[in-house]
Design a protein around this motif. Structure first.
Motif, short mmCIF file in Angstrom:
data_model
loop_
_atom_site.label_atom_id
_atom_site.label_comp_id
_atom_site.label_asym_id
_atom_site.label_seq_id
_atom_site.Cartn_x
_atom_site.Cartn_y
_atom_site.Cartn_z
N TYR A 1 -18.54 11.40 -3.73
CA TYR A 1 -18.58 10.25 -4.43
C TYR A 1 -17.58 9.81 -5.47
O TYR A 1 -16.76 8.88 -5.40
N GLN A 2 -17.32 11.09 -6.34
CA GLN A 2 -16.14 10.88 -7.24
C GLN A 2 -14.75 10.75 -6.68
O GLN A 2 -14.07 10.07 -7.23
N VAL A 3 -14.57 11.49 -5.46
CA VAL A 3 -13.28 11.39 -4.88
C VAL A 3 -12.85 9.98 -4.06
O VAL A 3 -12.18 9.29 -4.69
N LEU A 4 -14.21 9.53 -3.69
CA LEU A 4 -14.02 8.22 -2.87
C LEU A 4 -13.71 7.01 -4.04
O LEU A 4 -13.24 6.09 -4.03
N ALA B 1 -10.76 3.01 -6.94
CA ALA B 1 -10.35 2.54 -8.20
C ALA B 1 -8.60 2.57 -8.14
O ALA B 1 -8.17 1.62 -8.74
N ASP B 2 -8.33 3.54 -7.66
CA ASP B 2 -6.71 3.56 -7.65
C ASP B 2 -5.98 2.63 -6.99
O ASP B 2 -4.99 2.23 -6.94
N ALA C 1 -12.16 -5.53 -6.92
CA ALA C 1 -11.04 -6.10 -6.75
C ALA C 1 -10.86 -7.52 -6.30
O ALA C 1 -11.40 -8.28 -5.36
N ASP C 2 -10.57 -8.64 -7.26
CA ASP C 2 -10.43 -9.98 -7.14
C ASP C 2 -9.24 -10.47 -6.80
O ASP C 2 -8.27 -10.17 -7.59
N PRO C 3 -9.22 -11.01 -5.65
CA PRO C 3 -7.73 -11.51 -5.07
C PRO C 3 -7.20 -12.33 -6.09
O PRO C 3 -5.98 -12.63 -6.06
N ALA C 4 -7.85 -13.24 -6.76
CA ALA C 4 -7.61 -14.36 -7.68
C ALA C 4 -6.63 -13.85 -8.88
O ALA C 4 -5.99 -14.41 -9.25
N HIS D 1 0.86 -1.04 0.13
CA HIS D 1 0.03 0.01 -0.07
C HIS D 1 0.69 1.15 0.11
O HIS D 1 1.64 1.60 0.99
N GLU D 2 0.72 2.13 -1.05
CA GLU D 2 1.92 2.97 -1.37
C GLU D 2 1.62 4.14 -0.21
O GLU D 2 2.71 4.92 0.18
#
Lengths: 233, 390
Positions: B287-290, B295-296, B384-387, A99-100
């Motif tokens: 919402y946009q920020v979160l 996504a990042d 976010a799929d850990p596989a 985690h950066e």
């Protein structure tokens, strides 16, 4: 040490896709991993190594066959059970995925605090200890951006080990490490195996590691084509 | 801050660390939330001031029941009422007194600005119908062409208003007559006029000769102490044979006008819509920020998932971020919003300010809507799929 195997797989098959696009990735896999053992999984790209690793790691649902992890059947297990089981595993990915915005210490603490009862100060001390073991005692409060690729990978190793996993699943953990660092990390895995009974299942093409493995499994086209047990380890 | 949050949360403040890692983006997010807060504060402030301005003239009078024309949606709105209904109402045993209230606009050509005062014609012999501050000076209105003027009216200098006393009255010309202001009362500019003036009914009829004392705008009634107001209103409905008249308690009349102004008049609807836009802007910004933050960090979240962290942990991080943005964005928002309203209040003389109630409402709203935005943003975590990490 508990003599029962930590992983017991029998008749495991796995497919990707649906209908006409359905493709089988694993064929009738059966194997057992002993507690405290150090196993290397080899095979060409697309042979099914990653699929097998993710199934054992509770990251995919078991479709067909039996997969017992720590005595629990994973086939048909609900999501909450899979999440609980993952807490007993350690993962090291080829990419460090640190985690950066967290320091090395904080990244490792996240690995410890997946167990809810671990308080901050204990997690912090454990993180510091593990970072010391992988040679990063001087870098505990560095952000990943200020660490080299090898150092980041060592933080990822510490993060995987700090929770005291029963089973360590690692994908090319030494790829970013120099010869000495790689040897130290592998020694650490083996020491933890001997001391705590931690089992290691590791995907690698690094010949330096093959020499230190208890067992080498080779997968080709979704099938185990070789299972070599090394004596003297 | 980091240590404080760590203690409060009982875990690493990952949300805080994530937000503050990129300081420029964090600052921009806070500016966005603060901007939405300012929008809401300004619109709410104007809407509130409209409420205060609408109710202000009602505070000049004291009555239990008001009889108005069918089309009278407000104090200064609608047709006239025949005075005979006041006499009819007085037949009810609980009605003790009545007064006709005449209302009109009086232009006043001042040297530097022309203003318009909403003028009330009252019976100076019935001070019981007037608020105490005005009732105390009601006797002055018995002199012909005497007036009490609004010291907070737009266009009247404060020092000029302060010097108006019975010993040093202010004389001014309007409608071709010379009026003499002997005293003042506190009103203030509203959305319909620049201020208020109170004169006797006789002076009012001299100023506006087209009006008749037999047809006031409203009839105010006083009831016997302890009388059941709704019961009297019901009896008056039966007693007064004009079914089109609006007979309401005085308090209800004021409340109905407030509702009318806020929900039926274009200005009220526009300000209400402005509040909604502010809330939506805030919601979209947070919402946009979160959402982009999630996504990042999808790979990191996937790693946490692989490690055994459950949905509650991720929701906690996003909620933590939402609350930080909501709380820290509110602080500059309330400061800037209050400054803008104060400035606008000075320019317009409207009662514009951030009230404690408004501040609490906007704060709670900001936190709730930020949390809501956070809850929506967590839906992206499913990606976010850990596989995929291996």
């Amino acid at each position: 040490m508990d003599p029962s195997p930590i992983v017991e797989i029998a008749g495991l098959n796995h497919w990707f896709g649906k209908d006409a696009a359905r493709k089988q990735a694993l064929f009738d896999i059966s194997l057992q991993l002993k507690r405290g053992s150090f196993t290397v999984l080899m095979g060409p790209s697309g042979s099914g190594k990653t699929t097998l690793l993710t199934l054992i790691g509770c990251l995919r649902a078991v479709q067909d066959g039996q997969l017992l992890l720590l005595g629990h059947e994973l086939r048909g297990a609900d999501n909450a059970t899979l999440v609980r089981m993952r807490r007993q595993l350690g993962f090291i990915f080829q990419a460090h995925n640190l985690h950066e915005s967290l320091t090395a210490r904080q990244n490792v603490m996240v690995g410890a605090q997946v167990h809810p009862a671990v308080p901050d100060d204990l997690a912090s001390r454990a993180a510091e200890h593990l970072l010391g073991l992988v040679g990063l005692a001087e870098r505990v409060d560095y952000l990943p951006a200020n660490l080299s690729g090898g150092q980041k990978q060592r933080v990822a190793v510490a993060r995987a080990l700090v929770g005291g996993p029963a089973l360590l699943l690692a994908d090319e953990p030494t790829a970013a490490l120099d010869k000495d660092s790689a040897a130290e990390v592998i020694d650490l895995f083996r020491r933890l195996g001997a001391a705590r009974g931690m089992t290691t299942l590791l995907v690698t093409h690094d010949n330096r590691i093959l020499d230190r493995a208890d067992r080498i499994l080779t997968l080709e086209d979704g099938r185990i084509v070789a299972d070599e047990t090394r004596r003297g380890h | 801050m980091s240590r404080l949050l760590q203690r409060l949360l009982g875990r690493l403040p990952i949300g805080w660390l994530q937000l503050t890692h990129n300081r420029m983006r964090f600052a921009a997010a806070l500016v966005g939330v603060a901007f939405a807060n300012v929008l809401v504060f300004v619109q709410l402030g104007i809407m509130n001031s409209m409420g205060t301005a609408v109710l202000k003239p009602y505070s000049f009078f004291q009555a239990d029941v008001m009889i108005s024309a069918a089309d009278a949606n407000g104090l200064t709105d609608g047709g006239n009422v025949a005075r005979q209904w006041m006499l009819q109402a007085l037949a009810d045993p609980d009605v003790t007194d009545g007064m006709g209230l005449i209302i009109g606009n009086t232009p006043w050509d001042r040297p530097d600005i022309d203003i318009s005062l909403t003028t009330f014609g009252v019976d100076p012999a019935k001070p019981g119908f007037l608020a105490p501050e005005i009732a105390a000076e009601a006797h002055l209105l018995q002199v012909r062409d005497a007036a009490l003027i609004d010291r907070l009216a737009r266009g009247i200098r404060r020092d000029e208003a302060a010097s108006i006393r019975p010993q040093s009255p202010l004389r001014f010309e309007t409608q071709g007559r010379t009026l003499t202001a002997y005293s003042t009362f506190a009103g203030g500019g509203g959305f319909g006029g620049d201020g208020y003036m109170i004169v006797s009914d006789q002076t009012f009829l001299s100023l506006l000769p087209s009006r008749r004392s037999t047809a006031p705008d409203h009839i105010l009634l006083k009831l016997r102490p302890g009388a059941d107001v709704p019961a009297v209103v019901a009896r008056l409905h039966r007693l007064i044979s004009d079914p089109g008249l609006r007979i309401r308690s005085y308090a209800n009349a004021a409340q109905e006008e407030l509702t009318y102004q806020q929900t039926k008049r274009p200005t009220g609807v526009i300000f209400g819509f402005g509040v909604l836009i502010g809330v939506l802007v805030g919601l979209v910004i947070v919402y946009q920020v979160l959402s982009s933050d999630v996504a990042d960090h999808l790979r990191e979240y996937a790693t946490f998932k692989a490690m055994g962290y459950g949905p509650g942990f991720f929701f906690g991080i996003v909620l933590e971020e939402a609350l930080i943005l909501g709380v820290l964005g509110f602080l500059p928002g309330v400061t800037i919003g209050a400054s803008i309203l104060t400035l606008m209040g000075k320019v317009t003389t409207l009662p514009l300010a951030v009230t404690p109630g408004m501040a609490v409402t906007v704060f709670v709203g900001t936190v709730v809507f930020s949390a809501l935005s956070g809850a929506i943003a967590t839906r992206r975590l499913a990606a976010a799929d850990p596989a995929d990490l291996f």
